[in-house]
Motif scaffolding. Structure first.
Motif, short mmCIF file in Angstrom:
data_model
loop_
_atom_site.label_atom_id
_atom_site.label_comp_id
_atom_site.label_asym_id
_atom_site.label_seq_id
_atom_site.Cartn_x
_atom_site.Cartn_y
_atom_site.Cartn_z
N ALA A 46 -0.79 -25.97 -82.89
CA ALA A 46 -0.93 -27.30 -82.32
C ALA A 46 -1.34 -28.31 -83.39
O ALA A 46 -0.79 -29.42 -83.46
CB ALA A 46 -1.96 -27.28 -81.19
N ALA A 51 -1.54 -32.24 -83.43
CA ALA A 51 -2.68 -32.39 -82.52
C ALA A 51 -3.87 -32.99 -83.25
O ALA A 51 -4.16 -32.63 -84.41
CB ALA A 51 -3.06 -31.04 -81.93
N ILE A 54 -8.43 -30.63 -79.67
CA ILE A 54 -8.14 -29.51 -78.78
C ILE A 54 -9.42 -29.11 -78.07
O ILE A 54 -10.45 -28.87 -78.71
CB ILE A 54 -7.58 -28.29 -79.55
CG1 ILE A 54 -6.28 -28.66 -80.27
CG2 ILE A 54 -7.34 -27.12 -78.60
CD1 ILE A 54 -5.77 -27.58 -81.20
#
Length: 274
Positions: A46, A51, A54
């Motif tokens: 990710a 990203a 998270i």
């Protein structure tokens, strides 16, 4: 981009028996490593895909299974219980691009699945929302959907993947083992499973705009069937709970959040707990 991960243990690579799921089991510590490293692999993919944040929910048992030192330093982790949104606590904070279910399993009434159960294996036989039988993945996807978050990626055994795709459609999936029975499977090796999860997360994030939140509009009727009579006896004393038969109760909530709070209370309350 923010992403949410809910992680269970029964669908993790190598996990095939109850020995893997509780501190008393001889391979529980190894299962914790496999679980932690699988989640770490998902996070790494990710971050590589862009990203910026998270949030992870440790969603098995005590909520204290993931090893913090094996996770990337930038993540945030929801641990322990009770929590109103159970396996999905943290989904309510901010706006997420997508949710991922890592290490999940099929439901209690599924024909197949490693350690298949719904929410509480020793207590529950079946959970229905508005008449539809749903496993944990379905209930949790509805909670994510309530907050506008689609499920974009799942991992577990082949029975879980098939069951969940019937509910959510063609979500990205990493199948890390293939079921022979409730307590037996053909499994990948950990390194191969981590690579498969990384690839699945990368594809899911690339496709993220194709997925839609799974919604169950309110009011929602919850029907729960137990394996034993006594919990139903107690619950039937409450005037807002209807006893359907010897093993089943019915409750109506305004939305999935209210349903979740009721489930957490129903399955967790004990007057002996301090």
């Amino acid at each position: 981009m923010r992403f949410y991960i809910s992680a269970d243990i029964e669908g993790i690579v190598g996990v095939v028996s109850r020995e893997h799921t509780s501190p008393q089991g001889f391979e529980y510590e190894r299962a914790r490593d496999w679980m932690s490293d699988t989640v770490a692999a998902a996070c790494e993919a990710a971050y590589a895909a862009g990203a910026t944040e998270i949030v992870i929910s440790d969603s098995h048992g005590s909520g204290q299974n993931l090893k913090l030192e094996r996770l990337p330093e930038g993540v945030q982790l929801v641990r322990s219980s009770p929590r109103p949104l159970a396996m999905m606590q943290g989904i309510e904070v901010g706006r997420y691009e997508g949710a991922m279910f890592i290490g999940y399993h099929s439901g209690s009434t599924a024909m197949a699945g490693i350690l298949a159960h719904t929410m509480r294996s020793v207590s529950l036989r079946e959970v229905r929302l508005n008449g539809r039988v749903l496993p944990e993945a379905g209930v949790n996807a509805a909670i994510a959907g309530h907050f506008g978050v689609p499920v974009i990626m799942i991992s577990g055994d082949d029975a879980f993947v098939a069951e969940t795709r019937e509910i959510l459609g063609d979500v990205e999936a990493a199948t890390v083992k293939w079921v022979y029975s409730t307590l037996s499977a053909r499994t990948l090796m950990p390194a191969a499973a981590y690579r498969l999860v990384r690839d699945g997360v990368a594809r899911a994030i690339e496709r993220r705009r194709q997925f839609k939140p799974f919604l169950i509009p309110g009011p929602i009727q919850l029907q729960v069937s137990f394996k034993h009579r006594l919990p139903v006896d107690y619950l039937s004393f409450c005037k807002f709970i209807e006893r359907v038969d010897a093993f089943t109760v019915r409750y109506e909530g305004a939305d999935i959040v209210e349903i979740s709070r009721f489930l957490v209370f129903m399955l967790g309350y004990s007057s002996s707990v301090i």
